[in-house]
Each structure stands twice: as C-alpha cells, then as structure tokens.
Scaffold this motif. Sequence first.
Motif, mmCIF file in Angstrom:
data_model
loop_
_atom_site.group_PDB
_atom_site.id
_atom_site.type_symbol
_atom_site.label_atom_id
_atom_site.label_comp_id
_atom_site.label_asym_id
_atom_site.label_seq_id
_atom_site.Cartn_x
_atom_site.Cartn_y
_atom_site.Cartn_z
ATOM 1 N N GLU A 501 99.068 -111.595 -10.412
ATOM 2 C CA GLU A 501 100.358 -111.201 -9.854
ATOM 3 C C GLU A 501 100.323 -109.755 -9.371
ATOM 4 O OE1 GLU A 501 102.637 -114.251 -12.693
ATOM 5 O OE2 GLU A 501 103.559 -112.276 -12.566
ATOM 6 N N LEU A 502 99.582 -108.947 -10.122
ATOM 7 C CA LEU A 502 99.453 -107.548 -9.722
ATOM 8 C C LEU A 502 98.720 -107.446 -8.382
ATOM 9 C CD1 LEU A 502 100.057 -104.704 -10.760
ATOM 10 C CD2 LEU A 502 97.801 -104.669 -11.799
ATOM 11 N N VAL A 503 97.656 -108.220 -8.244
ATOM 12 C CA VAL A 503 96.921 -108.248 -6.977
ATOM 13 C C VAL A 503 97.861 -108.695 -5.865
ATOM 14 C CG1 VAL A 503 95.053 -109.347 -5.700
ATOM 15 C CG2 VAL A 503 94.707 -108.722 -8.085
ATOM 16 N N LEU A 504 98.539 -109.795 -6.140
ATOM 17 C CA LEU A 504 99.421 -110.361 -5.125
ATOM 18 C C LEU A 504 100.503 -109.358 -4.710
ATOM 19 C CD1 LEU A 504 100.452 -113.993 -5.095
ATOM 20 C CD2 LEU A 504 102.211 -112.343 -4.639
ATOM 21 N N LYS A 505 101.115 -108.738 -5.699
ATOM 22 C CA LYS A 505 102.189 -107.789 -5.380
ATOM 23 C C LYS A 505 101.658 -106.595 -4.595
ATOM 24 C CE LYS A 505 105.273 -109.017 -9.122
ATOM 25 N NZ LYS A 505 105.411 -108.875 -10.587
ATOM 26 N N THR A 506 100.473 -106.129 -4.998
ATOM 27 C CA THR A 506 99.891 -104.991 -4.281
ATOM 28 C C THR A 506 99.610 -105.357 -2.828
ATOM 29 O OG1 THR A 506 98.844 -104.416 -6.362
ATOM 30 C CG2 THR A 506 98.089 -103.247 -4.422
ATOM 31 N N LEU A 507 99.053 -106.548 -2.626
ATOM 32 C CA LEU A 507 98.739 -106.973 -1.262
ATOM 33 C C LEU A 507 100.010 -107.122 -0.437
ATOM 34 C CD1 LEU A 507 96.007 -109.638 -2.056
ATOM 35 C CD2 LEU A 507 95.646 -107.454 -0.939
ATOM 36 N N VAL A 508 101.013 -107.732 -1.043
ATOM 37 C CA VAL A 508 102.271 -107.948 -0.334
ATOM 38 C C VAL A 508 102.920 -106.612 0.001
ATOM 39 C CG1 VAL A 508 104.607 -108.846 -0.571
ATOM 40 C CG2 VAL A 508 102.664 -110.237 -1.276
ATOM 41 N N HIS A 509 102.856 -105.721 -0.970
ATOM 42 C CA HIS A 509 103.464 -104.415 -0.779
ATOM 43 C C HIS A 509 102.871 -103.683 0.426
ATOM 44 C CE1 HIS A 509 105.462 -100.729 -1.941
ATOM 45 N NE2 HIS A 509 104.334 -100.088 -1.808
ATOM 46 N N HIS A 510 101.590 -103.908 0.671
ATOM 47 C CA HIS A 510 100.933 -103.245 1.788
ATOM 48 C C HIS A 510 100.775 -104.170 2.993
ATOM 49 C CE1 HIS A 510 100.136 -99.656 -0.511
ATOM 50 N NE2 HIS A 510 99.787 -100.421 -1.508
ATOM 51 N N ASN A 511 101.519 -105.261 2.972
ATOM 52 C CA ASN A 511 101.499 -106.223 4.075
ATOM 53 C C ASN A 511 100.118 -106.789 4.372
ATOM 54 O OD1 ASN A 511 104.203 -106.417 4.884
ATOM 55 N ND2 ASN A 511 104.058 -104.330 5.686
ATOM 56 N N LEU A 512 99.308 -106.914 3.358
ATOM 57 C CA LEU A 512 97.954 -107.417 3.583
ATOM 58 C C LEU A 512 97.926 -108.924 3.324
ATOM 59 C CD1 LEU A 512 96.156 -104.481 1.815
ATOM 60 C CD2 LEU A 512 96.227 -104.902 4.263
ATOM 61 N N PHE A 513 98.687 -109.635 4.118
ATOM 62 C CA PHE A 513 98.840 -111.058 3.870
ATOM 63 C C PHE A 513 97.570 -111.847 4.166
ATOM 64 C CE2 PHE A 513 103.264 -109.741 4.471
ATOM 65 C CZ PHE A 513 103.787 -110.225 3.300
ATOM 66 N N TYR A 514 96.867 -111.421 5.204
ATOM 67 C CA TYR A 514 95.673 -112.179 5.555
ATOM 68 C C TYR A 514 94.614 -112.056 4.458
ATOM 69 C CZ TYR A 514 92.002 -114.265 8.408
ATOM 70 O OH TYR A 514 91.012 -115.088 8.877
ATOM 71 N N MET A 515 94.568 -110.879 3.862
ATOM 72 C CA MET A 515 93.654 -110.670 2.748
ATOM 73 C C MET A 515 94.026 -111.602 1.595
ATOM 74 S SD MET A 515 92.791 -106.928 1.262
ATOM 75 C CE MET A 515 91.976 -106.037 2.526
ATOM 76 N N LEU A 516 95.307 -111.639 1.303
ATOM 77 C CA LEU A 516 95.819 -112.520 0.255
ATOM 78 C C LEU A 516 95.445 -113.965 0.552
ATOM 79 C CD1 LEU A 516 97.702 -113.202 -2.144
ATOM 80 C CD2 LEU A 516 99.579 -113.222 -0.521
ATOM 81 N N HIS A 517 95.643 -114.326 1.804
ATOM 82 C CA HIS A 517 95.353 -115.687 2.213
ATOM 83 C C HIS A 517 93.886 -116.032 1.940
ATOM 84 C CE1 HIS A 517 96.898 -118.912 5.127
ATOM 85 N NE2 HIS A 517 95.863 -119.396 4.496
ATOM 86 N N GLN A 518 93.013 -115.104 2.267
ATOM 87 C CA GLN A 518 91.585 -115.358 2.060
ATOM 88 C C GLN A 518 91.240 -115.465 0.582
ATOM 89 O OE1 GLN A 518 88.763 -113.298 4.799
ATOM 90 N NE2 GLN A 518 90.565 -112.161 5.402
ATOM 91 N N PHE A 519 91.863 -114.618 -0.238
ATOM 92 C CA PHE A 519 91.609 -114.690 -1.675
ATOM 93 C C PHE A 519 92.025 -116.054 -2.215
ATOM 94 C CE2 PHE A 519 92.130 -109.819 -2.211
ATOM 95 C CZ PHE A 519 90.825 -109.654 -1.785
ATOM 96 N N LEU A 520 93.180 -116.507 -1.753
ATOM 97 C CA LEU A 520 93.670 -117.795 -2.240
ATOM 98 C C LEU A 520 92.784 -118.929 -1.748
ATOM 99 C CD1 LEU A 520 97.430 -117.083 -1.751
ATOM 100 C CD2 LEU A 520 96.335 -117.551 -3.933
ATOM 101 N N GLN A 521 92.317 -118.764 -0.525
ATOM 102 C CA GLN A 521 91.466 -119.791 0.059
ATOM 103 C C GLN A 521 90.198 -120.002 -0.775
ATOM 104 O OE1 GLN A 521 91.282 -118.948 4.231
ATOM 105 N NE2 GLN A 521 89.414 -120.117 4.438
#
Lengths: 655, 472
Positions: A501-521
Amino acid sequence: MSEEHYLELCGNPVQFENASSVNNVFFDEANKQVFAVRSGGATGVVVKGPDDKSTVAFRMDDKGEVKCIKFSFGNKILAVQRTSKSVEFINFIPDLLHLEYSQECKTKNASILGFCWTNWNEIVFITDQGIEFYQVLPDKRSLKLQKSQSINVNWYMYCPVTSVILLSTTVLGNVLQPFFFRSGTMSKISKFEIELPGVSKPAKLSLSERDIAMVTIYGQLYVRYLKHHSRTLNNPGAEVILYHLPRDGTCKKMHVLKLNTTGKFALNVVDNLVVVHHQSSQTSMIFDIKLRDTEGTLNIHQPVLPARSIHPYKIPLTGPAAVTTATPVPCELYSSTWSVFQPDIIISASEGYLWYLQVKLQPVVNLMKDKGKLMDFLLQRRDCKMVIVSVCFQLLNGSDKGNLSVIATVFDKLNQVYKEYLEAEQSYPVAVETGQSRGNPAQKRPVRTQAVIDQSDMYTHVLSVFTEKKDVSHKFIIAVLMEYIRSLNQFQITVQHYLYELVLKTLVHHNLFYMLHQFLQYHVLSDSKPLACLLLSLESTYPPAHQLSLDMLKRLSTANDEIVEVLLSKQQVLGARRFIRGVGGHDNISARKFLDAAKQTREEMLFYTIFRFFEQRNQRLRGSPHFTPGEHCEEHVAYFKQVFGEQALMKPTAS
Amino acid sequence: MATGAQEKQYPPSLLNFFVYNPKFGPKEGEEEKKILFYHPNEVEKNEKIRNVGLCEAIIQFTRTFCPTKPAKSLHTQKNRQFFCEPEENFWMVMVVRNPMIEKNNKDGKPVVEYQEEEILDSVYSSVLQQCYNMYKLFNGTFARTMEAGGVDLLKQRLEKFFYRYLQTLHLQSCDLLDIFSGISFFPLDKMTYLKIQSFVNRMEESLNLVKYTAFLYNDQLIWSGLEQDDMRILYKYLTTSLFPRHSEPELAGRDSPMRLEMAGNLLHYGRFLTGPSNLKDPEAKFRFPKIFVNTENTDEELHLIVYKAMSAAVCFMINTSVELTREFCEQLDSLVGPQLTLLASDICEQYSINRRISGPEKEPQFKFIYFNHMNLAEKSTIHMRKTASVSLTSIHPELMKILGDINSDFSRVDDDEEIIVKAMTDYWIVGKKSDQRELYVILNQKNANLIEVNEEVKKLCATQFNNIFFLD
C-alpha cells in the motif's frame, strides 16, 4: 567532534568501603559480591551485591586473617578460608545454628589453594594435590566428601556460569585439566595443552593464571589465553587466543585476536565482545568473533574499531559527600589499582567502586564506515534495535545517505536475521509436539531478540516516515521500497500488504501510474483484497485501475462477491450473472441486488431476462417461481407486473 | 489448373506518400508551397499539386457532413487513400494501390483485376499514424521544427526521415497487429523481475545522468521508465528496426568465439547497439540517436543508448543537454556490462525453469492473438519472429482479413462482444472482447460445430488466461 568513546563504565557502580590496612576487600565472581571485611570480621563484614537490595552485613569472630570468603548461591552458607588447611562455614539459613564449623582438606600435607561453590550446598576445594568435592550438610554442621581426584595443581580457575573448574598441571603449567560439575556429579573433561611462545630452561612454571580466563561468548565456553609478545620470534604484538571448550569433545584452538601491540593488558567480555584494555596507551579495543575476516578452522581477527579510551568518568557523589563537594571528581581510568574480573567487571579497590563495563553503540555507528559490517556488528548486540532503525533512517536521509547497493546489503542483512527468527518460530511448535525438545535443553522457544527488525518495525520507524520526506526524490523513494520488497522476497518472507500500500500510495502520489501498472502486471505487488479495493478507488484518476482490480479479485478466487458488486455498480448485469454462473455461485446470490441493478439500466428486456432467471432459480431450488419475503423483491415483482402484465409471471410447474 | 498458373498476384503497394499544409500556399499559383514532402519525388510538379489539391478538396467536402471528423480514407477501384491530420493543418496522405490479379483473357492478353475489398482501412490508417509517430520519435513535432528552422528545415527533416523509412514499410504484410501496435511482454517470475528493478535503479543511480531506462529480453519488454505511448513507438523501433539489424552479426558470432571484454576480472558480453561499436577504437564516435518523448515534459529530447548483453537489452535515455563522452561510455560499459551479463543468464535460467514447470508446450494447438488496450500487451501465436524485412504469419491472409473485420466490428461498440465466424475452409474464427481485452482464436477442426468450438475456446481461456478477469 563526534562521540567516539564506545566503552563506558556504568553510571550506578557498586560502592563499598575501600581497601585499607584494617579493611580487606574480596570479590566473588560467582555471586558478583564484594566483601569488605573489617578487622578479620570482628568489626563487621559488609557484602554488596550487584543491586542495592542484596546488601548483607554481619559480624564474625576474628580468628586470623581471611584469605578467601564466599557465599553459596542464595547466600545460604558462608565459607571462609583463613589457613591453608581448612575452610570454615557459617549457616545463614534461618532457624539453623549460626555457629562456625570447619572442614580440613582430606589429602595429607596438601594445602588448599582455594574453594568454589558449585551449588547452594556443594563446594569444591582445590588443593595443590587435587580437588575435593563436598556436600555441605548445614543442619548437621558437617561436610560429606562426594568425590576427589589427585592431581598436581599449580593454580585453578572457576567459571561459575558453566560450573567448570580449570586446573593448571605439569611443571610448565600449560596442561589444563577441566572439570564439570552438575548437581552432585563431577566429570572430567579431556585435558588440553596451551602452546607457549617459548620454553624456558630449566623447566619452570611458565603459564600464569593472569593470562588465562574462562569466558562465555555467544553461548560457547572459551578458554582465553593472553599470549604475550615473544622476544625470540619476530612477532608484531601480543595475541589473544580463544580455545573452544565444548562440554563433550576436545578443546580446540578457534580464534586468534591480534592486539598489534605489547604491554600490560586486561580483558573483559561485554555483550559477546572481547574487550582488551591496554594500560600503557590507556585505550581499549574490541573484537567480535562473529565478524569473520577469513574462512577456515582458525579465524584471525583484527580489532573491530580503532582503539579508544573508555569514556571519561566522574565519580558520582551520593549520600553526605554530595553536600560537601559540589563538583564530581574525575576518575582515573586504567589505574594500576584496577582489578578486572569476568565477564564485564572492573573494580577499584582503593576507591571502593565496582563498575560494569558497557558498550555504547552510537559511537560505533560514527566510527564504522562500512555499513554492511556495521549491520553485522549491531545485529549481534543487545539493545540494538533502535540504533539499527536510526542507522537505516540515516542511510536513506540527509548527508550520510547511502547508495542503493549499500542499502540493499543492509536490507539483506536485516532480513536474513528476520528470516532465521521466523523459521525458528515455525519449527518450534513442531519440535515440541514431536517431543524432540525433551532432554534437549538447547531447543528453547525462540526469543524475539532485539535484533529482529521486522516489516512492521521497518514500516513504522523508517519507511513510512521516509516516504513522507519532501526533499527526497521520488525515484529514490521508490527504488528503496522496491529494494526492500526485493530483499524480503529473496528471503522468501511474505510481504505484508501495508508495504504494498505504501508503494501504491507513493506511486499514485507522484502520478506514476504506468509504473504501478507494470508492477501489478508482474505481480510484484501481491494480490490482496485491501489492495484491490485501493485500486478500485483509483479508477477515477486512472481508469485502467478498474481492470487491474478485477483481475486481482479474480485471482484471489475468494472475492467473487466483490466482483459481482463491482460489475453491478457498472451496470454490467449480464456480465455479473455470467460470471457468477461460471464460478458456480449463482444459487446463493441476492436476487434483489441483481434486480436493482437491472432496473437502473432502464432496459426492460434486461430486467425481464434477469427476473426470469431468478424465477427459474426459485423453481429449481424451491419448486416455486415465487420470491420468498426474505428476498425483499416485492417492489420488483410489482414493477414486472406493471411492465409485462401479471400473465407474464412464471407459473409454478406442478411436480 | 492451367489458367491458375498464368495468374499473377500483386500485393498492395505504396503509390504515393505526401505531407502538406494547406495554410502554406493559400493563394493561387503558390500551391507548390503547401507540399512539404512528396513520394515519389520524381513525379511531375503539376501532378503533385493536383493530387494534393484533390485530397484537400475531399477533406474540405467531407467536413461539411461532420466538421470534427473529416474523411479518413477514399476508396477507388485502383487504390485507396488514407488521410491523417497529426498536427493542426499538417496532413499526411498515403496512397496504397489495391492488390491485383493479372489474368490472361481469351485472347491471351493480360487483364488486371483490382481487389478493391481486400485491404482494411483500420490497418492502413494505423500504419499511417505510425509513420507520423516514428517521425516524431526522432524529430519531434512538425510545429517544433517549424519554430526551430521554418519550412526549409521541416522539409529537410521529412525528406531525410521518410526517404529511408518508406522503404521499410512492408505494406503487403500489414495486419491486425499494426492496428494494435502493442507490446509483447516477457513472462517472468516475481523474484527475477525484482532483480531487474534493482538493477535498473542501481544503474540509474550510478550513472546519474540517466533519466529513463527500459529493459527488454528476447525482444520483449520487461520494464519501461517511459510512459506507455512513448514506449509503444520506441518498442516498435527497437523490435522492427534496431534489433533485427543487429541480430544477424550476433547469430553469426555464435560459431566463432564471442568477443569477450575484459573489465577488471569480469568477462562480459555487453556491447552498444547505438553509438560506438567498438570502444577501443580511438576513432570511435560517441554519438547516439536522439529521440523525443513526452513522459515528464512535452517534447523532451533524449540521447538513446541501447546496450545489449546476450538476450538482454537496456535502453538508457539521457537528456541531450548532456554531452556524452568516451569516459561516460567506458564507465557505462564497465559497470553495466558485467552485471547485465549476469542478469541475462539469470533470466535465461529462470525462464527455462518456469517453462519446465509449466509443462510441455501446450500452445501450438491454438492459434490466437490477444491484445489488452490497457497495457498494450499483445501476444500472438500466429506471427513468427519479426525480422527486419518481413513479418511472417503462419496463416492464410484470408483469415487475417477476417480477424481485421472482427476487430472493426468490436471497435464500433463499447460493450463486451463475441463473434464466431465459420471461414470457407475448415476454419472457425472466434473473436471475444471483454472490457478492454480482445482475443482472436483460429481453430482448425474438421466438422466441429458451434458448441464444440465454444468449448475449445473456453479451454484456451482456462489455460492461457486464468489469471485475468476475462468473461466467458
């Protein structure tokens, strides 16, 4: 200047009347008691223990100069040696006679070198001709010989922690014979020889008891030998040699500590560190035998840190003295009047103080630049947790920031210990059930030592604070979080969802959605319901989060209800029905929810289809197409009638 | 058949390709100024002007019906024209000649028959869009060039870029995958993926100039620091142009001893695919291609360093304000080379372990194409490995066309859909669309009925797509 004194004397020393012509001071390592004997005991004996409560004061008749005085465990019986032939005893048990009784050594013409208590009522006399093991019978005021052994003894040494007595034998004194005592039994352990630097001719006693001690380091008993610089060999300095003394098996030379200097040394063991005090330079150095420099059977160690003196100490003023003098008096460190006892005791008899030596971790942090080595060191120390946490925090912040490979090394070291703890914890109940632990005292319930820095510690004290920092680049923050997750994975530790959740929140906070998407992928952020819900909530800012969330719920396979909810909320009523039928859960779904959603679409045919589906379900499950009152579908039945007419309702089929 | 042997087939081919801006020559007699690029260049000036004028007129005319969406394509018997306005008032037009069959008539004279319906609008519109995207990747937007150096510079850049690029457009082998223009992701376990993450982060930290990094293995993407759209076109460049160009020497090198770099004690297989081919060469130039991306800022200009060790390739992107020196390249080589070599063999090992676990190949039975609009993930068991020259498919073009048709149907509606087609031969084609995902399956089962086909597809979904939410 940064704080560099990594050793200090404890702040609350044991205070006693200083040694003088009328006051003799004795120290018993077994009970850690200081005896101040005034005028042979006639004017009083004051016994000070490690804490204030254990002070004992009494008088005894002056029957000559006291050579040695010790209580048995629990202060039950006092033993006093005044001559080389006998030892006197005084009961300190309530209701028993307080009169002295005496025991002479059994061996004729032998003289008693000393004695040691191995139990509250068991005592060993060491004479120049052997050892005698007695049981004391306080009620009968007599002793019973249990066992004895003849052997020529130069001197002896006792380790109360392990109940091992070491005898120096042979002319050179370098053959050491250990004995082990446990509840009424005495067992001989195989003897071993200490290699002397050079043999003097003619043969004479060459191994002094000053150079030998028994110490427990990391739970193992070692015979510690201080090997002085030999003049004949071109040797750079003195060495400390540790012989490992297992209870069964033979004693082996295991570690060599290089002192790189010569002179007068005194040694302590503090928190499993060997501390070597060097008098002439007034400094001390520390060795950690777990920090390996070389592999192999014999480990050669250099000091962990550059030698430093003990932290300057001022004698605290207590009692009436405090009133008279305003400023505390600086204490002379490394004084020649100091006596050093095992494991961590320093006594200044002339000043009347007993200190425990302590290691301070913060100065170590300042001195040790290699963070990986620092972690290895800290992880073995007592009370290290908050220091480690602060080191981690410093590593991620500010001027002393480490690079990622250093951070990775530190994480790996922490998680290695964490993993070992988790494994021990897991195997413990198994061992108990299978009875393996019986008769095997080594198998103790794993204690959560200070050294275990788990995910929640890391999260609370380091990572969550660090991610809030404004002055750190988000790239670095994410790299650190991923590095921590990588390390946990490497040690096969299940990552807790709050880290994800911390990773997710940090990514979202910095608008790094594509990065998040890749991690989830790549399933780097493991599936969990909380994470899936968090993703759902992101849909408005990042539409693909919807798909990611549904995929995750699907993989969880325990979240079918949630999937239905999500689909219904999107008015994908048919999709929801197809899904739930696909997983075989359509008999348990709420008809009302589906009908609600179908009605909201304002598509009458869809409503019809869904309504008919549930009628058929009712028919199949209950033999009637009607809804039960508990399903709360009256409103929908009415709507159905209104739109399609009463005759459209399904007729119950006669069974 | 005797007549069949005399038939000659001509695949679709590029007739014209031009870029113009109607605002540049609004007055009569100045029409030529509108034309920024025209292929083929040999065409007579007046014809150029005529063709451009025609396009302009068509677009203008169709605007009256729908001002926001003017015509995208124009179908004629002989050819098809595709229009695209990638930037305001800048038009790109591609004219494709329809495929033809040349037959001999009774008199033995050759007669050409145009197959007007054989090519798909969606495929070639995408190809045209890709032309622009690729141009923009290396040159930035038209507007930017205009600002920097006016029409002359723009013309120069268009000429320079398209002269080479158009030769690589293999219009006859364009298909559904060009519409998706997706990214193939390398399947990988979590731990190895995290190692790669760790590697990328450390490299970015050590080579602190690097702004973005992308990591590929076996020509498949594993990590992109660029945004999706930028990565999409860069991926296209890497996999269809850069990698194939370098694969031949690599294959040839298998037999001869590999060039082993000695950096410290570490042997490594790292080498630059862009920039210097040999660091030891004193004459070596340290110039790298420049690309334009919009990840953090619009039109960000970057050096593109592509470095490869065995099957692992890393793209390091560095702001062009930094000049890249020999020292930097040597540092990169000695730092990245050994680690990447190690990582590449790790990945290879892990990949073969995973394959062994998942059992013997179960895929060949199914021919399918999968695409997810959300992450651009594409997977095809129909297409062979792409080479520099052509992309090979293992199925008949006829079937590929049906896939394209189904795709066009899907793109018309938002809802989930499923289409099952029985093709002329024994083939069944199933298209499924669930949320943002599309799946096309080609089945070749003699005498199979609809129910059996449906079952087969379900089986495929259960084995290949069990970890995603894909409605049956």
